[in-house]
Design a protein around this motif. Structure first.
Motif, mmCIF file in Angstrom:
data_model
loop_
_atom_site.group_PDB
_atom_site.id
_atom_site.type_symbol
_atom_site.label_atom_id
_atom_site.label_comp_id
_atom_site.label_asym_id
_atom_site.label_seq_id
_atom_site.Cartn_x
_atom_site.Cartn_y
_atom_site.Cartn_z
ATOM 1 N N SER A 85 4.400 -2.472 -6.935
ATOM 2 C CA SER A 85 4.134 -2.567 -5.498
ATOM 3 C C SER A 85 3.897 -4.009 -5.055
ATOM 4 O O SER A 85 4.418 -4.438 -4.025
ATOM 5 N N VAL A 86 3.154 -4.771 -5.831
ATOM 6 C CA VAL A 86 2.924 -6.175 -5.485
ATOM 7 C C VAL A 86 4.181 -6.999 -5.779
ATOM 8 O O VAL A 86 4.601 -7.825 -4.954
ATOM 9 N N LEU B 89 0.826 -1.210 0.000
ATOM 10 C CA LEU B 89 0.000 0.000 0.000
ATOM 11 C C LEU B 89 0.862 1.264 0.000
ATOM 12 O O LEU B 89 0.550 2.244 -0.684
ATOM 13 N N PHE B 90 1.948 1.247 0.762
ATOM 14 C CA PHE B 90 2.843 2.397 0.866
ATOM 15 C C PHE B 90 3.489 2.711 -0.486
ATOM 16 O O PHE B 90 3.474 3.859 -0.943
ATOM 17 N N ILE B 91 4.038 1.691 -1.117
ATOM 18 C CA ILE B 91 4.672 1.896 -2.424
ATOM 19 C C ILE B 91 3.646 2.341 -3.448
ATOM 20 O O ILE B 91 3.882 3.275 -4.231
ATOM 21 N N LYS C 272 1.415 -0.168 -13.833
ATOM 22 C CA LYS C 272 2.793 -0.147 -13.330
ATOM 23 C C LYS C 272 2.813 -0.101 -11.808
ATOM 24 O O LYS C 272 3.629 -0.773 -11.175
ATOM 25 N N THR C 273 1.921 0.679 -11.231
ATOM 26 C CA THR C 273 1.841 0.773 -9.775
ATOM 27 C C THR C 273 1.545 -0.580 -9.166
ATOM 28 O O THR C 273 2.201 -1.011 -8.206
ATOM 29 N N LEU D 277 2.007 10.605 -5.691
ATOM 30 C CA LEU D 277 3.097 11.560 -5.904
ATOM 31 C C LEU D 277 3.755 11.399 -7.267
ATOM 32 O O LEU D 277 4.146 12.384 -7.887
ATOM 33 N N GLY D 278 3.877 10.157 -7.734
ATOM 34 C CA GLY D 278 4.549 9.916 -9.006
ATOM 35 C C GLY D 278 3.635 9.961 -10.205
ATOM 36 O O GLY D 278 4.099 10.006 -11.340
#
Length: 171
Positions: free
Chosen positions: A141-142, A120-122, A136-137, A129-130
């Protein structure tokens, strides 16, 4: 544009050095007080065989409290207070954009485990922010946390804090 504005908007105001010193003194005073209270609970006197477990940490906490009071008094009431801007509000906002989510992340580790909280943080940083695409997210992140899980839990056999999701899979 003057030199202050070119260096990050100092003309917009912000926290002064004295204010930051005072805030830091209060935070350290609280830490010292917690040290004193906690170590008083386990013993701070001199026993027949030497100092009790909390003797030295208690006194370190006391020294921290006394030093914090001295810094606070100098920062708030001293005649040579530094009133220059330490950080502008714009720059402080950027610091809070990282600090507050990180504090939430640390709290979430306690309830969700490190892997779900890290995912969740990533994802939040990448997406908010990015402005990275959802695909891609999700993949990064996973993927990063699956790799970390495999490395720590499976290969190194190092248990890290887990939550309800890992419990579903028997970890």
């Amino acid at each position: 544009m003057d030199q202050q504005q070119a260096q990050g908007g100092a003309s917009s105001g912000g926290l002064t050095h004295s204010t930051v010193d005072a805030i830091t003194a209060v935070v350290f005073f609280i830490i010292g007080a917690v040290m004193m209270v906690d170590n008083h609970r386990i013993g701070t006197s001199w026993a027949a065989d030497g100092p009790e477990t909390g003797y030295f940490p208690y006194h370190v906490g006391m020294i921290i409290c006394l030093a914090s009071v001295a810094v606070f008094v100098k920062a708030v009431f001293g005649k040579n207070r530094n009133r220059e801007v330490f950080v502008t509000w714009n720059r402080f906002r950027l610091v809070l954009l990282v600090l507050l989510p990180t504090a939430v992340y640390v709290l979430l580790i306690q309830f969700l485990g490190i892997y779900v909280a890290s995912t969740l943080f990533i994802a939040a940083f990448m997406r908010i922010l990015g402005k990275i695409s959802w695909l891609k997210t999700l993949l990064v992140s996973v993927g990063v946390n699956v790799l970390l899980f495999w490395m720590f839990e499976v290969q190194f056999l190092v248990p890290l804090p887990k939550g309800p999701l890992e419990a579903l899979f028997g970890y």
